[in-house]
Design a protein around this motif. Structure first.
Motif, mmCIF file in Angstrom:
data_model
loop_
_atom_site.group_PDB
_atom_site.id
_atom_site.type_symbol
_atom_site.label_atom_id
_atom_site.label_comp_id
_atom_site.label_asym_id
_atom_site.label_seq_id
_atom_site.Cartn_x
_atom_site.Cartn_y
_atom_site.Cartn_z
ATOM 1 N N LEU A 137 8.977 13.791 -28.739
ATOM 2 C CA LEU A 137 8.986 12.530 -28.002
ATOM 3 C C LEU A 137 10.399 12.058 -27.653
ATOM 4 O O LEU A 137 10.558 11.076 -26.928
ATOM 5 N N LEU B 5 13.875 7.328 -32.509
ATOM 6 C CA LEU B 5 14.477 8.373 -31.675
ATOM 7 C C LEU B 5 14.495 9.708 -32.418
ATOM 8 O O LEU B 5 13.659 10.565 -32.181
ATOM 9 N N THR C 197 15.272 0.594 -21.548
ATOM 10 C CA THR C 197 14.671 1.918 -21.753
ATOM 11 C C THR C 197 14.215 2.109 -23.195
ATOM 12 O O THR C 197 13.166 2.720 -23.457
ATOM 13 N N TYR C 198 14.991 1.593 -24.127
ATOM 14 C CA TYR C 198 14.640 1.755 -25.541
ATOM 15 C C TYR C 198 13.328 1.052 -25.865
ATOM 16 O O TYR C 198 12.466 1.606 -26.558
ATOM 17 N N PRO D 6 13.490 11.063 -25.887
ATOM 18 C CA PRO D 6 13.612 10.868 -24.432
ATOM 19 C C PRO D 6 14.856 11.560 -23.877
ATOM 20 O O PRO D 6 15.850 10.919 -23.504
ATOM 21 N N ARG D 7 14.791 12.877 -23.750
ATOM 22 C CA ARG D 7 15.980 13.647 -23.370
ATOM 23 C C ARG D 7 16.541 13.221 -22.016
ATOM 24 O O ARG D 7 17.758 13.043 -21.857
ATOM 25 N N THR D 8 15.679 13.073 -21.029
ATOM 26 C CA THR D 8 16.150 12.715 -19.690
ATOM 27 C C THR D 8 16.790 11.331 -19.697
ATOM 28 O O THR D 8 17.872 11.115 -19.125
ATOM 29 N N ALA D 9 16.124 10.368 -20.340
ATOM 30 C CA ALA D 9 16.659 9.009 -20.394
ATOM 31 C C ALA D 9 17.952 8.961 -21.204
ATOM 32 O O ALA D 9 18.894 8.236 -20.831
ATOM 33 N N TRP D 10 18.008 9.727 -22.283
ATOM 34 C CA TRP D 10 19.228 9.742 -23.099
ATOM 35 C C TRP D 10 20.401 10.310 -22.292
ATOM 36 O O TRP D 10 21.510 9.770 -22.311
ATOM 37 N N ARG E 70 5.904 3.506 -26.045
ATOM 38 C CA ARG E 70 5.248 4.803 -25.837
ATOM 39 C C ARG E 70 4.995 5.498 -27.177
ATOM 40 O O ARG E 70 3.909 6.037 -27.430
ATOM 41 N N CYS E 71 5.978 5.484 -28.038
ATOM 42 C CA CYS E 71 5.828 6.113 -29.356
ATOM 43 C C CYS E 71 4.746 5.427 -30.168
ATOM 44 O O CYS E 71 3.956 6.083 -30.857
ATOM 45 N N HIS F 25 10.486 3.128 -24.559
ATOM 46 C CA HIS F 25 10.297 4.323 -25.378
ATOM 47 C C HIS F 25 9.566 3.990 -26.674
ATOM 48 O O HIS F 25 8.648 4.715 -27.079
#
Length: 380
Positions: A30, A222, A268-269, A32-36, A275-276, A272
């Motif tokens: 989970l 995260l 964004t956090y 968030p590689r793209t967002a990070w 979602r988690c 995320h």
């Protein structure tokens, strides 16, 4: 010669297991590689040159400001950037606070009867002894706090591992004890962001920011490998804890701090974490339904929040050690409740209990892991 470091009880073995049901870690898929990556690019592009130099042991001001607003909004924490310290995990933060308390004359730390053995080892490495506090359905029995303890370590939002929440009356009593005895409460906000059946409980730090040290982390939201956590400190502890942090490692890595600050301020956090929360609630519901159908004599507790459950086995079940050996042979990595006990072993007549993490297995493995667990419990 120096003292030998205290022994640390080994965590449950994972290497040979096909299905990892140990608790304490998130589903790393989970992350968030793209967002990070996008946040890291924005943060690095806008960071002043001086951000890459040696800085304050408290951490980057951008992250401390972002956390001040975020924690107030989401957890009700009352603090400001000058009282926040960024550290490499709650474990480091706990060690720093214990060392500061030791300098102030403390000799013992009260801990919950069940908890994380590695944390207890950190407390002892800082020069304090541990004084276990019993638990019941309303959390720690704070009226039994050891008079010798300089502070008490609590997990009030979701006690680890039993899953209880510390009642409002006991939260107030713990803070009252700290005020009257000139002591401190260390609040490990374990699983504070993952509550499923009602609104999250606010942090007890808000009851008295001068008596409660608040500890939070991104290890669950995260990834533990980021090594990003924070302490909201009372005024009297800011200087000693910051000084000890500087001696430990000068400061925490800057780029990850700037990236997290960007994630938080952009919203964004929050997205995320939501979602988690939905993902883990579905996992929990799947586990509870499967156990109700295939192992109905097992009582599932501690599931209102967090990423794990406690399975209370019925009287007459095999001993905990035998169940864990069977689990290993079945390819299941999990832990018994007894491993988490801070004091002497529980009485022999205590029914066995297992601590099951439902967050770690990837989606394509999770249903098979639950089936294997149910098969184990049917033979218990």
């Amino acid at each position: 010669m120096g003292r030998r470091p205290p022994a640390v009880r080994s965590a449950p073995r994972r290497q040979a297991a096909r299905y990892d049901l140990t608790s304490g870690r998130p589903d790393l898929s989970l992350f968030p590689r793209t967002a990070w990556l996008a946040a890291a690019r924005r943060a690095l592009a806008t960071a002043p040159h001086e951000a890459l130099d040696y800085g304050s042991p408290l951490g980057r001001i951008e992250l401390r400001q972002a956390l001040t607003h975020y924690l107030a909004r989401v957890r009700g924490v009352r603090t400001d950037p000058d009282r926040l310290l960024v550290c490499t995990g709650v474990t480091q933060g706990l060690g720093l606070v214990c060392a500061a308390l030791r300098e102030r004359g403390a000799r013992a730390l009260a801990v919950e009867e069940y908890g994380l053995p590695p944390q207890h080892a950190v407390v002892r490495a800082a020069g304090l002894t541990t004084a276990p506090v019993p638990l019941d359905a309303d959390g720690a029995l704070v009226d039994r706090l050891d008079a010798r303890a300089g502070a008490v370590l609590l997990t009030p939002a979701h006690q680890y591992p039993t899953g209880t929440a510390l009642s409002a009356e006991r939260r107030a009593a713990a803070v009252r004890w700290a005020r009257e005895q000139d002591r401190y409460v260390i609040e490990d906000d374990y699983d504070g962001e993952f509550r499923y059946d009602r609104q999250p409980l606010g942090a007890m730090q808000a009851l008295d920011p001068e008596r409660v040290v608040y500890a939070g982390t991104t290890a669950k939201s995260l990834a533990p490998g980021l090594r990003l956590a924070w302490l909201a400190l009372p005024d009297a502890l800011v200087e000693p804890v910051a000084r000890l942090k500087a001696l430990a490692d000068t400061m925490s890595p800057v780029l990850d701090q700037l990236t997290l600050a960007e994630l938080i301020t952009s919203g964004t956090y929050d997205r995320h974490v939501r979602r988690c929360r939905l993902h883990y609630r579905r996992r929990r519901d799947h586990l509870v339904a499967a156990l109700a159908e295939h192992a109905p004599r097992v009582r599932v507790t501690g599931i209102a929040a967090g990423l794990h459950a406690v399975l209370q086995l019925p009287p007459g079940s095999a001993p905990e050690a035998e169940l864990l050996a069977r689990a290993q042979r079945a390819g299941l990595s999990l832990a018994g409740l007894g491993w988490h006990r801070a004091a002497a072993p529980a009485p022999a007549e205590t029914p066995p209990a297992l601590v099951i993490g439902y967050s770690t297995p990837p989606d394509h493995v999770f249903p098979a892991a639950v089936r294997a667990l149910c098969e184990l419990l049917r033979g218990a």
